[in-house]
Design a protein around this motif. Structure first.
Motif, PDB file in Angstrom:
ATOM      1  N   PRO A 186       0.825  -1.211   0.000  1.00  0.00           N
ATOM      2  CA  PRO A 186       0.000   0.000   0.000  1.00  0.00           C
ATOM      3  C   PRO A 186       0.865   1.269   0.000  1.00  0.00           C
ATOM      4  O   PRO A 186       1.924   1.304   0.641  1.00  0.00           O
ATOM      5  CB  PRO A 186      -0.799  -0.093   1.295  1.00  0.00           C
ATOM      6  CG  PRO A 186      -0.734  -1.525   1.705  1.00  0.00           C
ATOM      7  CD  PRO A 186       0.571  -2.046   1.180  1.00  0.00           C
ATOM      8  N   GLY A 187       0.391   2.289  -0.686  1.00  0.00           N
ATOM      9  CA  GLY A 187       1.135   3.543  -0.804  1.00  0.00           C
ATOM     10  C   GLY A 187       1.435   4.221   0.518  1.00  0.00           C
ATOM     11  O   GLY A 187       2.407   4.971   0.625  1.00  0.00           O
ATOM     12  N   ASN A 188       0.641   3.970   1.539  1.00  0.00           N
ATOM     13  CA  ASN A 188       0.861   4.613   2.829  1.00  0.00           C
ATOM     14  C   ASN A 188       1.705   3.764   3.782  1.00  0.00           C
ATOM     15  O   ASN A 188       1.800   4.065   4.963  1.00  0.00           O
ATOM     16  CB  ASN A 188      -0.478   4.954   3.491  1.00  0.00           C
ATOM     17  CG  ASN A 188      -1.313   3.722   3.796  1.00  0.00           C
ATOM     18  OD1 ASN A 188      -1.031   2.630   3.316  1.00  0.00           O
ATOM     19  ND2 ASN A 188      -2.351   3.900   4.591  1.00  0.00           N
ATOM     20  N   ARG A 189       2.339   2.700   3.258  1.00  0.00           N
ATOM     21  CA  ARG A 189       3.116   1.797   4.131  1.00  0.00           C
ATOM     22  C   ARG A 189       4.526   1.576   3.573  1.00  0.00           C
ATOM     23  O   ARG A 189       5.005   0.457   3.472  1.00  0.00           O
ATOM     24  CB  ARG A 189       2.393   0.456   4.276  1.00  0.00           C
ATOM     25  CG  ARG A 189       0.943   0.653   4.665  1.00  0.00           C
ATOM     26  CD  ARG A 189       0.352  -0.019   5.827  1.00  0.00           C
ATOM     27  NE  ARG A 189       1.068  -0.813   6.730  1.00  0.00           N
ATOM     28  CZ  ARG A 189       0.657  -2.012   7.123  1.00  0.00           C
ATOM     29  NH1 ARG A 189      -0.421  -2.561   6.605  1.00  0.00           N
ATOM     30  NH2 ARG A 189       1.339  -2.669   8.032  1.00  0.00           N
ATOM     31  N   ILE A 190       5.204   2.647   3.238  1.00  0.00           N
ATOM     32  CA  ILE A 190       6.534   2.572   2.633  1.00  0.00           C
ATOM     33  C   ILE A 190       7.522   1.822   3.533  1.00  0.00           C
ATOM     34  O   ILE A 190       8.334   1.034   3.058  1.00  0.00           O
ATOM     35  CB  ILE A 190       7.065   3.984   2.305  1.00  0.00           C
ATOM     36  CG1 ILE A 190       6.148   4.675   1.296  1.00  0.00           C
ATOM     37  CG2 ILE A 190       8.495   3.917   1.777  1.00  0.00           C
ATOM     38  CD1 ILE A 190       6.035   4.003  -0.038  1.00  0.00           C
ATOM     39  N   ASN A 191       7.461   2.060   4.837  1.00  0.00           N
ATOM     40  CA  ASN A 191       8.379   1.353   5.749  1.00  0.00           C
ATOM     41  C   ASN A 191       8.168  -0.153   5.683  1.00  0.00           C
ATOM     42  O   ASN A 191       9.125  -0.926   5.744  1.00  0.00           O
ATOM     43  CB  ASN A 191       8.223   1.850   7.186  1.00  0.00           C
ATOM     44  CG  ASN A 191       8.811   3.227   7.373  1.00  0.00           C
ATOM     45  OD1 ASN A 191       9.627   3.680   6.575  1.00  0.00           O
ATOM     46  ND2 ASN A 191       8.391   3.913   8.423  1.00  0.00           N
ATOM     47  N   LEU A 192       6.920  -0.576   5.565  1.00  0.00           N
ATOM     48  CA  LEU A 192       6.631  -2.001   5.449  1.00  0.00           C
ATOM     49  C   LEU A 192       7.235  -2.567   4.173  1.00  0.00           C
ATOM     50  O   LEU A 192       7.733  -3.695   4.153  1.00  0.00           O
ATOM     51  CB  LEU A 192       5.123  -2.256   5.481  1.00  0.00           C
ATOM     52  CG  LEU A 192       4.704  -3.720   5.412  1.00  0.00           C
ATOM     53  CD1 LEU A 192       5.238  -4.493   6.610  1.00  0.00           C
ATOM     54  CD2 LEU A 192       3.188  -3.829   5.331  1.00  0.00           C
ATOM     55  N   HIS A 193       7.218  -1.787   3.104  1.00  0.00           N
ATOM     56  CA  HIS A 193       7.830  -2.198   1.840  1.00  0.00           C
ATOM     57  C   HIS A 193       9.292  -2.571   2.068  1.00  0.00           C
ATOM     58  O   HIS A 193       9.754  -3.627   1.633  1.00  0.00           O
ATOM     59  CB  HIS A 193       7.700  -1.057   0.827  1.00  0.00           C
ATOM     60  CG  HIS A 193       8.367  -1.317  -0.470  1.00  0.00           C
ATOM     61  ND1 HIS A 193       9.129  -0.373  -1.102  1.00  0.00           N
ATOM     62  CD2 HIS A 193       8.393  -2.407  -1.270  1.00  0.00           C
ATOM     63  CE1 HIS A 193       9.593  -0.863  -2.231  1.00  0.00           C
ATOM     64  NE2 HIS A 193       9.162  -2.097  -2.361  1.00  0.00           N
ATOM     65  N   LEU A 194      10.005  -1.708   2.754  1.00  0.00           N
ATOM     66  CA  LEU A 194      11.425  -1.966   3.013  1.00  0.00           C
ATOM     67  C   LEU A 194      11.612  -3.173   3.931  1.00  0.00           C
ATOM     68  O   LEU A 194      12.541  -3.963   3.750  1.00  0.00           O
ATOM     69  CB  LEU A 194      12.086  -0.725   3.607  1.00  0.00           C
ATOM     70  CG  LEU A 194      12.066   0.513   2.706  1.00  0.00           C
ATOM     71  CD1 LEU A 194      12.640   1.711   3.440  1.00  0.00           C
ATOM     72  CD2 LEU A 194      12.809   0.253   1.404  1.00  0.00           C
ATOM     73  N   GLN A 195      10.741  -3.348   4.906  1.00  0.00           N
ATOM     74  CA  GLN A 195      10.837  -4.485   5.822  1.00  0.00           C
ATOM     75  C   GLN A 195      10.583  -5.803   5.097  1.00  0.00           C
ATOM     76  O   GLN A 195      11.304  -6.787   5.313  1.00  0.00           O
ATOM     77  CB  GLN A 195       9.845  -4.324   6.967  1.00  0.00           C
ATOM     78  CG  GLN A 195      10.186  -3.199   7.909  1.00  0.00           C
ATOM     79  CD  GLN A 195       9.072  -2.922   8.912  1.00  0.00           C
ATOM     80  OE1 GLN A 195       7.939  -3.357   8.746  1.00  0.00           O
ATOM     81  NE2 GLN A 195       9.400  -2.183   9.963  1.00  0.00           N
ATOM     82  N   ILE A 196       9.565  -5.841   4.243  1.00  0.00           N
ATOM     83  CA  ILE A 196       9.269  -7.068   3.495  1.00  0.00           C
ATOM     84  C   ILE A 196      10.402  -7.370   2.517  1.00  0.00           C
ATOM     85  O   ILE A 196      10.845  -8.514   2.400  1.00  0.00           O
ATOM     86  CB  ILE A 196       7.908  -6.971   2.778  1.00  0.00           C
ATOM     87  CG1 ILE A 196       6.773  -6.975   3.816  1.00  0.00           C
ATOM     88  CG2 ILE A 196       7.727  -8.119   1.786  1.00  0.00           C
ATOM     89  CD1 ILE A 196       5.393  -6.742   3.233  1.00  0.00           C
ATOM     90  N   LEU A 197      10.880  -6.349   1.835  1.00  0.00           N
ATOM     91  CA  LEU A 197      11.990  -6.537   0.902  1.00  0.00           C
ATOM     92  C   LEU A 197      13.221  -7.063   1.638  1.00  0.00           C
ATOM     93  O   LEU A 197      13.877  -7.997   1.166  1.00  0.00           O
ATOM     94  CB  LEU A 197      12.303  -5.220   0.197  1.00  0.00           C
ATOM     95  CG  LEU A 197      13.237  -5.275  -0.990  1.00  0.00           C
ATOM     96  CD1 LEU A 197      12.729  -6.238  -2.060  1.00  0.00           C
ATOM     97  CD2 LEU A 197      13.410  -3.884  -1.587  1.00  0.00           C
TER      98      LEU A 197
END
Length: 156
Positions: free
Chosen positions: A106-117
């Motif tokens: 989701p666009g409002n969860r950029i930190n989660l993007h980095l954590q999943i990556l």
């Protein structure tokens, strides 16, 4: 970060007949629309293409990590695709890709993007994980094996 929490059993696709990177992006986008992860496949597809145009998500060792951050979803998702035939993915090492872990964030969860990556990158350094992905015969069993491996890795 435990990837199995974002990877549903029905989002594991083994020996899928996809011929190229564009087919993968279309498959991911259409699957996400059909599973109500996104409302429009075309929005996700365009976001994946835009991301890929900045730099290939073929990271080497037969692994592709296509991903997109989009406002068209509220829930993060991970899909695993093992193509029936390894494909060119413009990988950094020029080798064909036989394992694809796609991420939709989701666009409002950029930190989660980095954590999943980061979580996926950590798993991809684990030879046991890669062997499981390459030899799995059943998506449900693979999902349980990933969960078990991640729980063991949490203590190391």
């Amino acid at each position: 970060m435990k990837i199995w929490k974002y990877l549903k059993q029905n989002h594991i696709f083994l020996d899928t007949m996809l011929t190229d990177k564009d087919a993968v992006f279309r498959f991911v986008a259409e699957t996400c629309e059909n599973e109500d992860i996104v409302t429009k496949a075309s929005v996700l597809y365009d976001a994946m293409i835009a991301r890929e145009n900045t730099m290939s998500t073929g990271i080497g060792k037969g692994i592709g990590l296509p991903h997109a951050v989009t406002w068209d979803t509220e829930d993060p998702a991970v899909l695993f695709i093992r193509p029936a035939i390894p494909m060119d993915f413009d990988a950094l090492d020029s080798q064909p890709v036989d394992l694809i872990l796609a991420m939709i964030i989701p666009g409002n969860r950029i930190n989660l993007h980095l954590q999943i990556l980061a979580g996926i990158s950590r798993l991809c350094k684990n030879n046991t994980f890669l062997k499981m992905l390459r030899t799995a015969q059943d998506s449900r069993e693979l999902w349980h094996d990933i969960q078990e491996l991640e729980e063991k890795m949490a203590f190391h």
